[in-house]
Design a protein around this motif. Structure first.
Motif, mmCIF file in Angstrom:
data_model
loop_
_atom_site.group_PDB
_atom_site.id
_atom_site.type_symbol
_atom_site.label_atom_id
_atom_site.label_comp_id
_atom_site.label_asym_id
_atom_site.label_seq_id
_atom_site.Cartn_x
_atom_site.Cartn_y
_atom_site.Cartn_z
ATOM 1 N N MET A 1 35.187 44.461 37.111
ATOM 2 C CA MET A 1 36.645 44.762 37.078
ATOM 3 C C MET A 1 37.527 44.542 37.181
ATOM 4 S SD MET A 1 38.049 44.533 41.614
ATOM 5 C CE MET A 1 36.985 46.481 41.938
ATOM 6 N N LYS A 2 38.498 45.565 36.109
ATOM 7 C CA LYS A 2 39.230 45.605 35.659
ATOM 8 C C LYS A 2 40.905 45.264 36.636
ATOM 9 C CE LYS A 2 40.479 47.445 31.647
ATOM 10 N NZ LYS A 2 40.320 45.725 31.418
ATOM 11 N N LEU A 3 40.969 43.647 36.827
ATOM 12 C CA LEU A 3 42.570 43.327 37.949
ATOM 13 C C LEU A 3 43.270 44.212 37.179
ATOM 14 C CD1 LEU A 3 41.432 40.125 38.265
ATOM 15 C CD2 LEU A 3 40.989 41.818 39.750
ATOM 16 N N SER B 1 35.404 38.573 30.538
ATOM 17 C CA SER B 1 34.637 38.628 32.085
ATOM 18 C C SER B 1 35.031 36.951 32.328
ATOM 19 C CB SER B 1 33.580 39.091 31.862
ATOM 20 O OG SER B 1 32.521 38.872 32.944
ATOM 21 N N ARG C 1 42.730 46.244 44.066
ATOM 22 C CA ARG C 1 42.004 45.352 43.131
ATOM 23 C C ARG C 1 40.928 44.150 43.647
ATOM 24 N NH1 ARG C 1 45.109 47.038 37.895
ATOM 25 N NH2 ARG C 1 46.908 48.818 38.677
ATOM 26 N N LEU D 1 35.317 37.301 43.696
ATOM 27 C CA LEU D 1 35.034 38.696 42.307
ATOM 28 C C LEU D 1 33.502 37.742 41.321
ATOM 29 C CD1 LEU D 1 38.723 39.907 42.131
ATOM 30 C CD2 LEU D 1 36.553 40.773 43.762
ATOM 31 N N ALA E 1 35.857 39.415 37.071
ATOM 32 C CA ALA E 1 36.581 40.289 36.599
ATOM 33 C C ALA E 1 37.389 39.976 35.536
ATOM 34 C CB ALA E 1 37.799 39.880 38.157
#
Length: 120
Positions: free
Chosen positions: A1-3, A40, A75, A87, A90
């Motif tokens: 997931m792109k923060l 990541s 997010r 997460l 990320a």
């Protein structure tokens, strides 16, 4: 997931005065190293209620301290589980990213901290 997006990272940093105060509010403990791989990394944060209070999950807020401030709460929320936020994957652009975390407990006591996350 792109923060954080590349575009958000390019904005100028918000100059925030650092203040320290004794608080009975919840503790905020980063479980992730401050230096991470930009591609990541696992992001983990623990909220530590005090004095028998409970964490008010609806009060948790994440802000990217740029001009203008970017609300990152949506997010991060998928990783929230009780008093922890996790997460597994990320990512952020290379650079240093100031992220302010806010939390309140069931007694109404607030706490905040600023995380300086550095990605290489």
């Amino acid at each position: 997931m792109k923060l954080i997006t590349e575009e958000e990272a390019k904005a100028p940093n918000l100059q925030v005065p650092t203040t320290r105060a004794i608080t009975r509010g919840p503790g905020i403990s980063l479980q992730t190293p401050l230096e991470v791989s930009a591609k990541s990394f696992a992001f983990k944060l623990a909220f530590e209620p005090r004095g028998g209070a409970k964490i008010d999950a609806s009060s948790i807020k994440f802000e990217y301290l740029k001009q203008p401030i970017v609300d990152l709460t949506a997010r991060f929320k998928p990783g929230l589980n009780g008093n922890t936020l996790e997460l597994a994957q990320a990512s952020v652009p290379v650079g240093t990213h100031p992220i302010r975390v806010w939390v309140r407990d069931s007694e109404g006591r607030e706490a905040q901290t600023t995380i300086q996350l550095t990605a290489k």
